[in-house]
Design a protein around this motif. Structure first.
Motif, PDB file in Angstrom:
ATOM      1  N   ILE A  42      -5.788   1.908  -7.493  1.00  0.00           N
ATOM      2  CA  ILE A  42      -6.273   0.596  -7.936  1.00  0.00           C
ATOM      3  C   ILE A  42      -7.276   0.778  -9.070  1.00  0.00           C
ATOM      4  O   ILE A  42      -7.179   0.115 -10.102  1.00  0.00           O
ATOM      5  CB  ILE A  42      -6.918  -0.179  -6.769  1.00  0.00           C
ATOM      6  N   ASP A  43      -8.210   1.683  -8.897  1.00  0.00           N
ATOM      7  CA  ASP A  43      -9.201   1.921  -9.944  1.00  0.00           C
ATOM      8  C   ASP A  43      -8.543   2.406 -11.230  1.00  0.00           C
ATOM      9  O   ASP A  43      -8.882   1.950 -12.321  1.00  0.00           O
ATOM     10  CB  ASP A  43     -10.252   2.933  -9.479  1.00  0.00           C
ATOM     11  N   ALA A  44      -7.585   3.326 -11.116  1.00  0.00           N
ATOM     12  CA  ALA A  44      -6.895   3.842 -12.299  1.00  0.00           C
ATOM     13  C   ALA A  44      -6.091   2.731 -12.975  1.00  0.00           C
ATOM     14  O   ALA A  44      -6.116   2.588 -14.204  1.00  0.00           O
ATOM     15  CB  ALA A  44      -5.985   5.005 -11.916  1.00  0.00           C
ATOM     16  N   PHE A  45      -5.394   1.932 -12.181  1.00  0.00           N
ATOM     17  CA  PHE A  45      -4.592   0.828 -12.708  1.00  0.00           C
ATOM     18  C   PHE A  45      -5.475  -0.185 -13.435  1.00  0.00           C
ATOM     19  O   PHE A  45      -5.171  -0.598 -14.557  1.00  0.00           O
ATOM     20  CB  PHE A  45      -3.834   0.171 -11.547  1.00  0.00           C
ATOM     21  N   LEU A  46      -6.583  -0.563 -12.805  1.00  0.00           N
ATOM     22  CA  LEU A  46      -7.472  -1.542 -13.427  1.00  0.00           C
ATOM     23  C   LEU A  46      -8.216  -0.939 -14.618  1.00  0.00           C
ATOM     24  O   LEU A  46      -8.533  -1.657 -15.570  1.00  0.00           O
ATOM     25  CB  LEU A  46      -8.433  -2.125 -12.393  1.00  0.00           C
ATOM     26  N   GLY A  47      -8.471   0.351 -14.595  1.00  0.00           N
ATOM     27  CA  GLY A  47      -9.032   1.023 -15.773  1.00  0.00           C
ATOM     28  C   GLY A  47      -8.072   0.927 -16.945  1.00  0.00           C
ATOM     29  O   GLY A  47      -8.466   0.621 -18.077  1.00  0.00           O
ATOM     30  N   TYR A  48      -6.783   1.158 -16.677  1.00  0.00           N
ATOM     31  CA  TYR A  48      -5.775   1.038 -17.724  1.00  0.00           C
ATOM     32  C   TYR A  48      -5.676  -0.408 -18.217  1.00  0.00           C
ATOM     33  O   TYR A  48      -5.638  -0.660 -19.419  1.00  0.00           O
ATOM     34  CB  TYR A  48      -4.413   1.544 -17.227  1.00  0.00           C
ATOM     35  N   LEU A  49      -5.649  -1.366 -17.296  1.00  0.00           N
ATOM     36  CA  LEU A  49      -5.587  -2.776 -17.707  1.00  0.00           C
ATOM     37  C   LEU A  49      -6.785  -3.144 -18.572  1.00  0.00           C
ATOM     38  O   LEU A  49      -6.646  -3.851 -19.570  1.00  0.00           O
ATOM     39  CB  LEU A  49      -5.530  -3.704 -16.497  1.00  0.00           C
ATOM     40  N   THR A  50      -7.960  -2.660 -18.195  1.00  0.00           N
ATOM     41  CA  THR A  50      -9.164  -2.932 -18.979  1.00  0.00           C
ATOM     42  C   THR A  50      -9.017  -2.379 -20.392  1.00  0.00           C
ATOM     43  O   THR A  50      -9.363  -3.052 -21.375  1.00  0.00           O
ATOM     44  CB  THR A  50     -10.394  -2.321 -18.279  1.00  0.00           C
ATOM     45  N   LEU A  51      -8.466  -1.188 -20.498  1.00  0.00           N
ATOM     46  CA  LEU A  51      -8.290  -0.538 -21.802  1.00  0.00           C
ATOM     47  C   LEU A  51      -7.389  -1.339 -22.733  1.00  0.00           C
ATOM     48  O   LEU A  51      -7.678  -1.456 -23.930  1.00  0.00           O
ATOM     49  CB  LEU A  51      -7.689   0.854 -21.598  1.00  0.00           C
ATOM     50  N   ILE A  52      -6.314  -1.924 -22.228  1.00  0.00           N
ATOM     51  CA  ILE A  52      -5.313  -2.552 -23.089  1.00  0.00           C
ATOM     52  C   ILE A  52      -5.556  -4.028 -23.360  1.00  0.00           C
ATOM     53  O   ILE A  52      -4.779  -4.644 -24.100  1.00  0.00           O
ATOM     54  CB  ILE A  52      -3.887  -2.359 -22.552  1.00  0.00           C
ATOM     55  N   GLN A  53      -6.614  -4.613 -22.805  1.00  0.00           N
ATOM     56  CA  GLN A  53      -6.826  -6.046 -22.992  1.00  0.00           C
ATOM     57  C   GLN A  53      -6.988  -6.396 -24.467  1.00  0.00           C
ATOM     58  O   GLN A  53      -7.720  -5.738 -25.206  1.00  0.00           O
ATOM     59  CB  GLN A  53      -8.040  -6.537 -22.207  1.00  0.00           C
ATOM     60  N   SER A  54      -6.249  -7.449 -24.885  1.00  0.00           N
ATOM     61  CA  SER A  54      -6.404  -7.944 -26.265  1.00  0.00           C
ATOM     62  C   SER A  54      -7.724  -8.672 -26.342  1.00  0.00           C
ATOM     63  O   SER A  54      -8.186  -9.274 -25.393  1.00  0.00           O
ATOM     64  CB  SER A  54      -5.234  -8.835 -26.642  1.00  0.00           C
ATOM     65  N   ARG A  55      -8.323  -8.605 -27.446  1.00  0.00           N
ATOM     66  CA  ARG A  55      -9.652  -9.207 -27.613  1.00  0.00           C
ATOM     67  C   ARG A  55      -9.567 -10.501 -28.342  1.00  0.00           C
ATOM     68  O   ARG A  55      -8.818 -10.856 -29.088  1.00  0.00           O
ATOM     69  CB  ARG A  55     -10.584  -8.251 -28.358  1.00  0.00           C
TER      70      ARG A  55
END
Length: 115
Positions: free
Chosen positions: A102-115
């Protein structure tokens, strides 16, 4: 598909109320964790969702993961990912992740968020 997204969003809004049990949103950002998160997204989600920074969702109406933070706080996904995300449409499998995943998945999601 619009109904499915509405059901998913409604569930996540309710779960956002449980954010007191969630982390502070500080997810791992080391290369190994991010690679694990991306791999999980590819394995479990890419059949329908855009899981990268510039790809298109294979299933019309499936939200691109890079835009999820525009819809709701990413932290609100912690509990559903642990218990198994279930939506109102039959084609989305129930997926439950282990805590580290979960932490790794959400870390990845955080990384790819469009700004």
């Amino acid at each position: 598909m619009a109904r499915c997204n509405l059901v998913l969003m409604s569930a996540l809004v309710v779960l956002a109320g449980h954010a007191a049990h969630a982390s502070d949103g500080a997810y791992p950002s080391d290369p190994a964790s991010l690679a694990t998160g991306e791999e999980l997204a590819q394995i479990h989600c890419a059949t329908c969702h855009a899981v990268g920074r510039d790809d298109e969702s294979a299933q019309p109406g499936a939200p691109a993961f890079r835009d999820l933070s525009k819809l709701y706080p990413l932290e609100s996904l912690e509990e559903p990912l642990a218990e198994g995300i279930v939506t109102g449409h039959e084609n989305m499998p129930e997926v439950a992740f282990e805590a580290n995943d979960i932490d790794a998945f959400l870390g990845y999601l955080t990384l790819i968020q469009s700004r």
